[in-house]
Motif scaffolding. Structure first.
Motif, short mmCIF file in Angstrom:
data_model
loop_
_atom_site.label_atom_id
_atom_site.label_comp_id
_atom_site.label_asym_id
_atom_site.label_seq_id
_atom_site.Cartn_x
_atom_site.Cartn_y
_atom_site.Cartn_z
N ALA A 1 0.48 -1.32 -0.11
CA ALA A 1 -0.15 0.34 0.56
C ALA A 1 0.67 1.48 0.50
O ALA A 1 0.70 2.24 -0.76
CB ALA A 1 -0.82 -0.30 0.85
N VAL A 2 2.30 0.96 0.70
CA VAL A 2 2.79 2.60 0.72
C VAL A 2 3.36 2.88 -0.29
O VAL A 2 3.70 4.31 -0.98
CB VAL A 2 3.99 2.50 2.01
CG1 VAL A 2 4.79 3.15 1.38
CG2 VAL A 2 2.59 2.41 3.10
N ALA A 3 3.89 1.80 -1.33
CA ALA A 3 4.53 1.30 -2.63
C ALA A 3 3.51 2.30 -3.77
O ALA A 3 4.44 2.48 -4.53
CB ALA A 3 4.86 0.29 -2.74
N GLN A 4 2.23 1.19 -3.03
CA GLN A 4 1.55 2.01 -4.45
C GLN A 4 0.81 3.64 -4.17
O GLN A 4 0.85 3.88 -5.34
CB GLN A 4 0.25 1.28 -4.27
CG GLN A 4 0.48 0.19 -5.23
CD GLN A 4 -0.74 -0.97 -4.93
OE1 GLN A 4 -1.97 -0.49 -3.61
NE2 GLN A 4 -1.24 -2.24 -5.58
N THR A 5 0.99 4.38 -2.73
CA THR A 5 0.57 5.18 -2.39
C THR A 5 1.97 6.00 -3.36
O THR A 5 1.72 7.46 -3.81
CB THR A 5 0.42 5.85 -1.15
OG1 THR A 5 -0.19 4.60 -0.77
CG2 THR A 5 0.36 7.10 -0.80
N ALA A 6 3.33 5.86 -2.94
CA ALA A 6 3.93 6.63 -3.73
C ALA A 6 4.93 6.70 -4.77
O ALA A 6 5.04 7.87 -4.97
CB ALA A 6 6.17 5.91 -2.88
N SER A 7 3.46 5.94 -5.59
CA SER A 7 4.44 6.00 -7.37
C SER A 7 3.29 6.91 -7.71
O SER A 7 2.12 7.09 -7.51
CB SER A 7 3.22 4.28 -7.39
OG SER A 7 4.07 3.43 -6.90
#
Length: 103
Positions: free
Chosen positions: A97-103
């Protein structure tokens, strides 16, 4: 069901026990009751640790539990194993979820 600290929070606590100790296709209906249960892990671990042979416990039938026990004969505490797996899964979900938000 056997009374334990966690069983009072199970979604099945108000179910008729006869609905959880069924055979054949009725087991799939019984397993549906487990979906979203807050104590699913504890219930399954209890059944595995105590080698409970009958009924649906933790979303698994007796046949599914027997197969799991055969695949992992050296497990001494299913509760520890399942809780560790749950924590790792949640950590992985959070990281995704953090990685998707950062993208």
């Amino acid at each position: 069901m056997t009374s334990t600290d966690w069983s009072d929070r199970g979604l099945c606590r108000t179910a008729d026990p006869d609905d959880l100790f069924v055979e054949g296709a009725a087991q799939n209906r019984a397993k549906m009751l487990c979906i979203g249960c807050p104590v699913l892990t504890e219930c399954l671990a209890y059944a595995l640790d105590h080698r409970i042979e009958h009924g649906v416990w933790g979303g698994m039938t007796e046949r599914e539990r027997r197969a799991l026990l055969r695949r992992r004969p050296t497990v001494t505490s299913w509760l520890n194993l399942l809780e560790t797996a749950r924590v790792e899964h949640e950590r992985s979900q959070d990281a995704t979820a953090v990685a998707q938000t950062a993208s």
